[in-house]
Scaffold this motif. Structure first.
Motif, mmCIF file in Angstrom:
data_model
loop_
_atom_site.group_PDB
_atom_site.id
_atom_site.type_symbol
_atom_site.label_atom_id
_atom_site.label_comp_id
_atom_site.label_asym_id
_atom_site.label_seq_id
_atom_site.Cartn_x
_atom_site.Cartn_y
_atom_site.Cartn_z
ATOM 1 N N GLY A 12 0.833 -1.203 0.000
ATOM 2 C CA GLY A 12 0.000 0.000 0.000
ATOM 3 C C GLY A 12 0.863 1.247 0.000
ATOM 4 N N ASP A 13 0.238 2.410 -0.261
ATOM 5 C CA ASP A 13 0.928 3.707 -0.243
ATOM 6 C C ASP A 13 2.070 3.791 -1.246
ATOM 7 N N GLU A 14 1.930 3.115 -2.360
ATOM 8 C CA GLU A 14 2.982 3.101 -3.376
ATOM 9 C C GLU A 14 2.993 4.393 -4.190
ATOM 10 N N GLY A 15 1.881 5.150 -4.092
ATOM 11 C CA GLY A 15 1.752 6.358 -4.915
ATOM 12 C C GLY A 15 0.699 6.176 -6.005
ATOM 13 N N LYS A 16 -0.276 5.302 -5.740
ATOM 14 C CA LYS A 16 -1.329 5.052 -6.737
ATOM 15 C C LYS A 16 -2.100 6.334 -7.061
ATOM 16 N N GLY A 17 -2.372 7.129 -5.995
ATOM 17 C CA GLY A 17 -3.146 8.357 -6.195
ATOM 18 C C GLY A 17 -2.442 9.298 -7.151
ATOM 19 N N ARG A 18 -1.138 9.491 -6.954
ATOM 20 C CA ARG A 18 -0.401 10.418 -7.825
ATOM 21 C C ARG A 18 -0.331 9.882 -9.256
ATOM 22 N N VAL A 19 -0.260 8.556 -9.412
ATOM 23 C CA VAL A 19 -0.213 7.974 -10.757
ATOM 24 C C VAL A 19 -1.567 8.149 -11.444
ATOM 25 N N ALA A 39 -8.314 4.181 2.763
ATOM 26 C CA ALA A 39 -7.349 4.650 1.763
ATOM 27 C C ALA A 39 -6.912 6.076 2.094
ATOM 28 N N GLY A 40 -5.679 6.362 1.798
ATOM 29 C CA GLY A 40 -5.199 7.727 1.896
ATOM 30 C C GLY A 40 -4.308 7.956 0.699
ATOM 31 N N HIS A 41 -4.808 8.714 -0.243
ATOM 32 C CA HIS A 41 -4.033 8.971 -1.457
ATOM 33 C C HIS A 41 -3.687 10.458 -1.479
ATOM 34 N N THR A 42 -2.413 10.766 -1.404
ATOM 35 C CA THR A 42 -2.004 12.172 -1.450
ATOM 36 C C THR A 42 -1.690 12.543 -2.885
ATOM 37 N N GLY A 309 1.339 7.755 7.619
ATOM 38 C CA GLY A 309 0.073 7.342 7.022
ATOM 39 C C GLY A 309 -0.825 8.529 6.701
ATOM 40 N N THR A 310 -1.378 8.534 5.500
ATOM 41 C CA THR A 310 -2.244 9.634 5.072
ATOM 42 C C THR A 310 -3.557 9.612 5.853
ATOM 43 N N SER A 311 -4.040 8.414 6.170
ATOM 44 C CA SER A 311 -5.328 8.324 6.866
ATOM 45 C C SER A 311 -5.177 8.447 8.367
ATOM 46 N N LEU A 340 7.507 3.062 -11.102
ATOM 47 C CA LEU A 340 8.371 3.026 -9.912
ATOM 48 C C LEU A 340 8.408 4.432 -9.325
ATOM 49 N N THR A 341 7.906 4.580 -8.094
ATOM 50 C CA THR A 341 7.785 5.912 -7.506
ATOM 51 C C THR A 341 8.870 6.162 -6.459
ATOM 52 N N LYS A 342 9.057 7.423 -6.140
ATOM 53 C CA LYS A 342 9.910 7.873 -5.042
ATOM 54 C C LYS A 342 11.378 7.488 -5.191
ATOM 55 N N LEU A 343 11.829 7.405 -6.428
ATOM 56 C CA LEU A 343 13.245 7.124 -6.655
ATOM 57 C C LEU A 343 14.109 8.187 -5.976
ATOM 58 N N ASP A 344 13.611 9.433 -5.964
ATOM 59 C CA ASP A 344 14.375 10.554 -5.393
ATOM 60 C C ASP A 344 14.677 10.364 -3.906
ATOM 61 N N VAL A 345 13.866 9.572 -3.227
ATOM 62 C CA VAL A 345 14.073 9.389 -1.785
ATOM 63 C C VAL A 345 15.400 8.656 -1.531
ATOM 64 N N LEU A 346 15.880 7.928 -2.537
ATOM 65 C CA LEU A 346 17.139 7.184 -2.386
ATOM 66 C C LEU A 346 18.353 8.026 -2.785
ATOM 67 N N VAL A 425 8.863 6.359 -14.100
ATOM 68 C CA VAL A 425 9.700 6.530 -12.907
ATOM 69 C C VAL A 425 9.378 7.906 -12.340
ATOM 70 N N SER A 426 9.048 7.974 -11.031
ATOM 71 C CA SER A 426 8.782 9.311 -10.506
ATOM 72 C C SER A 426 9.865 9.739 -9.539
ATOM 73 N N VAL A 427 10.164 11.034 -9.609
ATOM 74 C CA VAL A 427 11.278 11.598 -8.829
ATOM 75 C C VAL A 427 10.783 12.748 -7.948
ATOM 76 N N GLY A 428 9.499 12.722 -7.640
ATOM 77 C CA GLY A 428 8.888 13.746 -6.810
ATOM 78 C C GLY A 428 7.385 13.601 -6.930
ATOM 79 N N PRO A 429 6.637 14.239 -6.027
ATOM 80 C CA PRO A 429 5.184 14.046 -6.008
ATOM 81 C C PRO A 429 4.410 14.829 -7.071
ATOM 82 N N GLU A 430 5.059 15.790 -7.724
ATOM 83 C CA GLU A 430 4.341 16.655 -8.679
ATOM 84 C C GLU A 430 4.079 15.927 -9.994
HETATM 85 P P1 GDP Z 1 -1.223 5.714 -2.378
HETATM 86 O O1 GDP Z 1 -2.036 5.340 -1.181
HETATM 87 O O2 GDP Z 1 -0.684 4.542 -3.110
HETATM 88 O O3 GDP Z 1 -1.942 6.675 -3.279
HETATM 89 O O4 GDP Z 1 0.063 6.495 -1.817
HETATM 90 P P2 GDP Z 1 0.060 7.672 -0.722
HETATM 91 O O5 GDP Z 1 -0.456 8.911 -1.358
HETATM 92 O O6 GDP Z 1 -0.593 7.223 0.532
HETATM 93 O O7 GDP Z 1 1.596 7.764 -0.399
HETATM 94 C C1 GDP Z 1 2.523 8.159 -1.359
HETATM 95 C C2 GDP Z 1 3.181 9.480 -0.893
HETATM 96 O O8 GDP Z 1 4.358 9.709 -1.626
HETATM 97 C C3 GDP Z 1 2.318 10.705 -1.116
HETATM 98 O O9 GDP Z 1 2.567 11.620 -0.065
HETATM 99 C C4 GDP Z 1 2.828 11.279 -2.440
HETATM 100 O O10 GDP Z 1 2.649 12.690 -2.554
HETATM 101 C C5 GDP Z 1 4.285 10.942 -2.336
HETATM 102 N N1 GDP Z 1 4.935 10.674 -3.624
HETATM 103 C C6 GDP Z 1 4.448 10.008 -4.701
HETATM 104 N N2 GDP Z 1 5.374 9.856 -5.655
HETATM 105 C C7 GDP Z 1 6.488 10.451 -5.167
HETATM 106 C C8 GDP Z 1 7.825 10.600 -5.675
HETATM 107 O O11 GDP Z 1 8.183 10.152 -6.754
HETATM 108 N N3 GDP Z 1 8.716 11.233 -4.849
HETATM 109 C C9 GDP Z 1 8.384 11.729 -3.629
HETATM 110 N N4 GDP Z 1 9.326 12.322 -2.901
HETATM 111 N N5 GDP Z 1 7.135 11.615 -3.132
HETATM 112 C C10 GDP Z 1 6.223 10.977 -3.886
#
Ligand code: GDP
Ligand code: IMO
Ligand code: MG
Length: 458
Positions: A12-19, A39-42, A309-311, A340-346, A425-430
């Motif tokens: 969970g919380d892989e970044g489905k909402g942003r995708v 669910a908590g999708h940011t 956790g978003t929720s 593949l999300t959040k590569l930038d975190v590494l 591949v995502s490198v940030g939430p935008e």
């Molecule tokens: P979901 O439940 O799968 O939709 O994921 P969440 O929204 O709960 O958690 C993913 C978090 O990572 C959110 O706060 C997003 O804004 C953030 N996020 C998504 N993709 C990226 C990324 O590529 N880089 C960074 N730094 N943050 C991201």
């Protein structure tokens, strides 16, 4: 025409909402197919940062319809609050629809969720306390209340009366007829109060009534007009009711099998499944997490990745990327590609570890998949491969070639282990921080369908 399911490949919380927010620009319809407001999708986009719980992540595109499918359990007052929050931010959500077959989460579901967790003690599942499990229990036991009943006040009141009679017996079973006599006493009184619950839910039902439709008709019309449809998952494979780390699972099916059922379309109409995986691993709640880092390295991932956790706001458990778990998900979900999300975190790390197998310290056996016995899974230890870090900021990279060579090598190794192309591949939430791999198509891509589809109201 294309139907794409967006599915969580981990815990969970892989970044489905942003995708989904990213892909929905070109979609005619987005359907949430499971779970509830656990669910908590940011979503971060040019309009701001939004935390969605029930409302599908395509809501920010005014010409994209969004449907809460029959597979979702809906807490009506919570949904009204979410609508009010979005209205406050300038989104009237006129593009939101609710399936008349979705089930209702009632206050006593939340109460029972809490009572069950208390009873489990140290063996608690770590649920979100949103009443999700008990609502699905009532659905499966054929005594749930559906949205189509919520919007008919006489029917709803009768059904609620019956549901509360039963709920009182259950709650008395926990405390005896004398009552709780503790901090839950107020919550119990309020959850079991027919007049109060009925007034609150009927008021919410009135608000939601204009959005209630025959969900299957909406989806079917979209299919026959060659619309582009996204099916939005909640949670991930490792929390799937059948395939996850039972009993530390949720009560619906995040995998694509759940998408067909919970959105109301034939499974054969799903053209593609896009898996969403984080470049490392996180989980909220209890249960095995083989690559978990309980030291400073885990804390660093949590802080850099803002892993709360978003929720529920709970700190997420963090660890290295688990290729065994993702491969397990690949086999169940049949991904055509992975985002593949959040590569930038590494970015700042010298060395990055990837779990390629598990080893059983008792038998010495090596595991290449997830065992059914959670007691076995709990003791398995990760076998790691170490990859060099890139120690460069990737957040400004906008193309595959701009990524540092070591970052590309990391993605390629993860891709090889998953045996599925990593298309995004995502490198940030935008929205702009999404890199589309060469050769990958920006899905969906064909022209939009006409928007004169008629939908029946309940
Ligand atoms: P979901 O439940 O799968 O939709 O994921 P969440 O929204 O709960 O958690 C993913 C978090 O990572 C959110 O706060 C997003 O804004 C953030 N996020 C998504 N993709 C990226 C990324 O590529 N880089 C960074 N730094 N943050 C991201
Ligand atoms: P998204 O959609 C992370 C976890 C809970 C618990 C288990 C069961 O943002 O990925 P439940 O309340 O569903 O009965 O809890 O599932 N869980 C989540 N973990 N993200 C979520 O949603 C979750 N929804 C539930 O922590 O372990
Ligand atoms: Mg989430």
């Amino acid at each position: 025409m294309s139907v794409i399911a967006v599915v969580g490949a981990q815990w969970g919380d892989e970044g489905k909402g942003r995708v989904v927010d990213y892909l929905a620009r070109d979609a005619d319809l987005v359907v949430r197919y499971g779970g509830g407001n656990n669910a908590g999708h940011t979503v971060v986009n040019p309009h701001g940062q939004f935390k969605l719980h029930l409302i599908p992540s395509g809501i920010f595109h005014p010409s994209t319809r969004n449907l809460l499918g029959n597979g979702v359990v809906i807490n009506p007052p919570a949904l009204v609050r979410e609508l009010d929050d979005l209205a406050g931010a300038g989104f009237d959500c006129g593009n939101l629809f609710i399936s008349d077959r979705a089930h209702v989460v009632l206050p006593h579901h939340i109460l029972i969720d809490q009572l069950e967790e208390r009873e489990r003690g140290v063996a608690r599942l770590g649920t979100t306390s949103r009443g999700i499990g008990p609502a699905f229990v009532d659905k499966v036991a054929r005594r749930g209340i559906r949205i189509v009943e919520l919007v008919d006040p006489t029917v709803f009141r009768n059904r609620l009366e019956g549901a509360l009679r039963r709920a009182r017996r259950v709650v008395e079973g926990y405390f005896g007829a004398g009552g709780a006599g503790d901090e839950l006493a107020d919550a119990i009184g309020s959850a079991l109060d027919l007049e109060r619950v009925s007034a609150e839910y009927l008021a919410a039902g009135e608000r939601l009534r204009p959005l209630v439709v025959d969900g299957q008709a909406l989806v079917d019309d979209a299919l026959s007009s060659n619309a582009h449809i996204l099916l939005e998952g909640q949670l991930g494979t490792m929390r799937d009711l059948d395939w996850g780390i039972y009993p530390y699972v949720t009560s619906s099916s995040p995998i694509p099998g759940g998408a067909s059922l919970g959105a109301g379309l034939p499974a054969v109409r799903i053209d593609r499944v896009l898996g969403v995986a984080k470049a490392y691993t996180t989980a909220v709640g209890a249960g095995p997490l083989p690559t978990e880092l309980t030291d400073a390295a885990g804390d660093a991932l949590r802080e850099r990745g803002a892993e709360y956790g978003t929720s529920t706001g709970r700190p997420r458990r963090c660890g290295w990327y688990d290729a065994v778990a993702v491969r397990f998900s690949v086999r169940l979900a049949g991904y055509s590609g992975i985002a593949l999300t959040k590569l930038d975190v590494l970015d700042g790390l010298d060395t990055i570890r990837v779990c390629t197998a598990y080893r059983d310290p008792v038998s010495g056996d090596e595991w290449a998949t997830v065992p059914a016995a959670t007691s076995v899974y709990e003791r398995l230890q990760p076998v790691y491969e170490d990859l060099p870090g890139w120690r460069t900021d990737t957040t400004a990279c906008r193309s595959w070639d701009e990524l540092p060579a070591a970052a590309r090598a990391y993605v390629e190794r993860v891709e090889g282990l998953a045996e599925v192309p990593i298309t995004h591949v995502s490198v940030g939430p935008e929205r702009t921080q999404m890199i589309l791999r060469d050769g990958a198509s920006e899905a969906p891509s064909a022209p939009r369908a006409a928007r004169d589809v008629q939908v029946g109201t309940a």
